[in-house]
Enzyme design. Structure first.
Site, short mmCIF file in Angstrom:
data_model
loop_
_atom_site.label_atom_id
_atom_site.label_comp_id
_atom_site.label_asym_id
_atom_site.label_seq_id
_atom_site.Cartn_x
_atom_site.Cartn_y
_atom_site.Cartn_z
N GLY A 1 -5.00 -1.78 4.93
CA GLY A 1 -4.18 -2.91 4.47
C GLY A 1 -4.83 -4.25 4.73
O GLY A 1 -4.93 -5.11 3.84
N ARG A 2 -5.30 -4.45 5.96
CA ARG A 2 -5.86 -5.77 6.30
C ARG A 2 -7.24 -6.00 5.70
O ARG A 2 -7.80 -7.08 5.83
CB ARG A 2 -5.88 -5.94 7.82
N GLU B 1 -5.09 -6.61 14.73
CA GLU B 1 -4.57 -5.30 14.35
C GLU B 1 -5.69 -4.25 14.41
O GLU B 1 -5.44 -3.09 14.67
CB GLU B 1 -3.94 -5.35 12.94
N GLU C 1 10.41 -4.62 4.84
CA GLU C 1 10.53 -6.02 4.43
C GLU C 1 10.22 -6.18 2.94
O GLU C 1 10.97 -6.81 2.19
CB GLU C 1 9.54 -6.90 5.22
N LYS D 1 0.84 -1.20 0.00
CA LYS D 1 0.00 0.00 0.00
C LYS D 1 0.88 1.25 0.00
O LYS D 1 0.71 2.15 -0.80
CB LYS D 1 -0.91 -0.03 1.22
N HIS E 1 -5.97 -32.75 17.91
CA HIS E 1 -4.82 -33.51 18.40
C HIS E 1 -3.71 -32.58 18.86
O HIS E 1 -2.56 -32.98 18.97
CB HIS E 1 -4.32 -34.45 17.30
N LYS F 1 9.03 -0.74 14.58
CA LYS F 1 9.65 -0.38 13.29
C LYS F 1 10.74 0.66 13.51
O LYS F 1 11.83 0.59 12.96
CB LYS F 1 8.61 0.21 12.32
O1 F6P Z 1 1.90 -4.36 9.94
C1 F6P Z 1 1.60 -3.04 9.69
C2 F6P Z 1 1.14 -2.79 8.29
O2 F6P Z 1 1.08 -1.42 8.14
C3 F6P Z 1 -0.20 -3.45 7.95
O3 F6P Z 1 -1.28 -2.74 8.39
C4 F6P Z 1 -0.09 -3.56 6.47
O4 F6P Z 1 -1.02 -4.45 5.96
C5 F6P Z 1 1.33 -4.04 6.34
O5 F6P Z 1 2.03 -3.32 7.33
C6 F6P Z 1 1.94 -3.86 4.99
O6 F6P Z 1 1.92 -2.54 4.57
P1 F6P Z 1 2.13 -2.13 3.06
O7 F6P Z 1 1.02 -2.75 2.25
O8 F6P Z 1 2.10 -0.63 3.03
O9 F6P Z 1 3.46 -2.66 2.61
#
Ligand code: F6P
Length: 568
Positions: free
Chosen positions: A273-274, A360, A219, A213, A391, A516
């Site tokens: 995002g979620r 979240e 990462e 987003k 199990h 972060k």
């Molecule tokens: O974990 C935090 C977060 O901001 C989530 O809300 C989001 O889905 C994820 O990181 C990834 O963010 P992006 O889509 O901006 O890379």
């Protein structure tokens, strides 16, 4: 409600608190004997059946919960969401994931603009692009068709698409369209995840979709640079244009990264995002794998629940009932966790996705107006498909802590198996457990029953089950793309209902920021120590010791190493 009024100060909340006492001596065994009660606790919509008769609730409880919903202005809050008000107040954004699956002729406003045409522009672009790739008319740098896709993304840019992909993989209709194709997900910044993703793939036939987003997530961006290197070192830098596309709200950064914005698929800041699996975040990789028509069915299933959620009376409204019962379990009965137990291996990634959506969204300590909450919001979600969970952790659920359970069952298996001579089909065997477990939890087993079975006295305490453990059952007719969309939207809205009642902002996530920024400080230190030999400074004793040990034990790593990619 006035800005500092919390839901716990209202009469319906206090009334429910007092009502817990009324139920103290009522066992689910007794509640289950009341057929009329049980009948009124079954709700059906569009093929989905919800049975919440095994909740520790009476009809009086439900009335009180509806009053609580009224006190929380639940109906008005749902309407505010659908009408594009900026209910995500800390980020000053509307929350319109429902627009992502709205029919083409729907009208949904955000900031005075109907967003549905924008949504369909992107969907049409995805349809055209995915057809080009799938048909082989879009080819890679060496002229070969792109049959494999790696979607890079994390959190909301990963978990929802992974859940839907895992659920569709064994659906015969979807699988037919996915023949000879692979879809993989690269999320973790751990280089092992890179190694696993590229193992066995040829850059010549691979398309990488960078999903972010913000296009700033550490990462995702490092993984994107790593796969850009994987492609360009094999095929030359110009191959990136043919082998990398992006999904983002930040097209400026997409372009800066080197991806042609013609090959970028937009979404908007009103999509959390979620809650983004129905945007290009999910629709692009899933359409590349299964074809757009299958994914359109998924969107239609979600849309069906969207319409139900905003129009059905609360007594028949599945997401509202699910949400109110969760509030009842967490805030009044004091059960902090919830187990999500799908009796379908295809739903193995459902609990991990809902973990993010729920925890979240609702893991907050202050009200939407910033007032510290004198009650806990949010719940701890976990789960595994049945029967595997049985199990594993069911022992604790049956005789240890009380954990309200969601049992999710499917009438018709995606992959039926019948063996001649077996007592039941393989799916019936699975479903025998789906039907048995909720009763085992609700009824338990008494010492008297055990005595009658001649169980030795010393084992009676060990073999006694207290019962009275709540669960609900959700039965879906099948598990195709449409049903998967229904399931997703039901849980998304359930979580919103909980947040609306608790009076929190379910649509921001400030809690992920602190870790972060501390990682940034560590990253700087690692760089300075490795390249200039700087001592570890500015951390507490514990972190300094650990960092020093880490650096010393890996001091054989050169200060400026050449590019190395995984080789497996
Ligand atoms: O974990 C935090 C977060 O901001 C989530 O809300 C989001 O889905 C994820 O990181 C990834 O963010 P992006 O889509 O901006 O890379």
């Amino acid at each position: 409600m006035a800005s500092t009024t919390l839901i716990c100060d209202t009469e319906p909340w206090k009334d429910l608190k007092a009502h817990v006492e009324d139920l103290k001596n009522t066992h689910l065994r007794d509640l289950m004997n009341d057929k009329e009660r049980c009948q009124s606790m079954m709700v059906e919509f569009d093929g989905m059946l919800l049975d919440y008769s095994r909740q520790r609730a009476t009809l009086e409880t439900m009335d009180k919960l509806y009053k609580l919903a009224e006190a929380a202005s639940l109906k008005q809050q749902i309407n505010r969401m659908y009408s594009g008000e900026h209910i995500n107040s800390t980020e000053n954004r509307s929350v319109l994931h429902v627009a992502l699956r709205a029919p083409r002729d729907a009208v949904i406003y955000s900031d005075g603009k109907n967003v549905v045409p924008d949504v369909w522009n992107v969907l049409d672009k995805i349809k055209a692009f995915s057809e080009k790739v799938r048909s082989g008319s879009w080819v890679g740098a060496t002229g070969k068709p792109l049959k494999d896709v790696i979607a890079i993304g994390i959190g909301g840019s990963f978990l929802g698409p992974l859940f839907v992909h895992t659920a569709l993989q064994t659906d015969p209709e979807a699988a037919e369209f996915a023949k000879e194709r692979q879809l993989r997900f690269l999320a973790n910044v751990d280089p092992i995840d890179v190694a696993r993703n590229i193992a066995g793939l040829n850059p010549e036939t691979t398309l990488v979709v960078v999903v972010s987003k913000t296009f700033t997530t550490a990462e995702t961006m490092l993984n994107a640079r790593t796969l850009r290197e994987w492609i360009s070192s094999a095929l030359g830098p110009s191959a990136v244009a043919k082998h990398m596309v992006a999904v983002s709200t930040n097209l400026t950064l997409v372009e800066k990264f080197g991806i042609d914005t013609n090959n970028a698929f937009a979404f908007w800041d009103w999509v959390g995002g979620r809650y983004s699996v129905c945007s290009a975040v999910g629709v692009l990789p899933l359409s590349l794998q299964y074809g757009f028509p299958i994914i359109e069915k998924f969107l239609k299933g979600a849309s069906s629940i969207d319409q139900h959620f905003c129009s059905a009376p609360f007594e028949n409204n599945i997401p509202v009932l699910l949400g109110l019962l969760s509030v009842w379990n967490v805030s009044f009965l004091g059960y902090p966790a919830r187990a999500i137990l799908p009796y379908s291996q295809a739903l193995e990634k459902f609990a991990p996705h809902i973990q993010q959506v729920s925890m979240e969204s609702n893991g907050k300590g202050v009200s939407i107006d910033g007032v510290p909450l004198p009650y806990e919001a949010g719940e701890i979600d976990f789960g595994e498909p049945g029967t595997n969970g049985q199990h594993s952790f069911y022992q604790l659920i049956h005789q240890g802590r009380v954990i309200p359970c969601d049992f999710i069952g499917i009438v018709k298996s995606q992959q039926p198996v019948y063996l001649k001579g077996e007592v039941v089909s393989n799916h019936d065997e699975l479903m025998s457990n789906f039907f048995a477990q909720p009763d085992a939890l609700a009824y338990g087993k008494t010492a008297e029953q055990l005595l009658k079975e001649n169980v030795p006295q010393h084992l009676i305490p060990h073999k006694t089950f207290s019962g009275n453990r709540p669960s609900l059952s959700l039965l879906l007719p099948s598990l195709n793309a449409y049903n998967i969309g229904q399931l997703l939207a039901s849980y998304e809205h359930r979580i919103a209902v909980e947040g609306f009642v608790w009076g929190i902002n379910s649509f921001d996530q400030w809690g992920v920021e602190l870790g972060k920024s501390l990682a940034t400080q560590v990253r700087k230190q690692l760089h300075a120590s490795r390249t200039k030999g700087d001592p570890v400074e500015g951390f507490n004793f514990s972190t300094t010791t650990l960092l020093t040990r880490y650096l010393e034990a890996s001091s054989d790593i050169p200060a400026d190493p050449p590019t190395i990619l995984p080789r497996i």
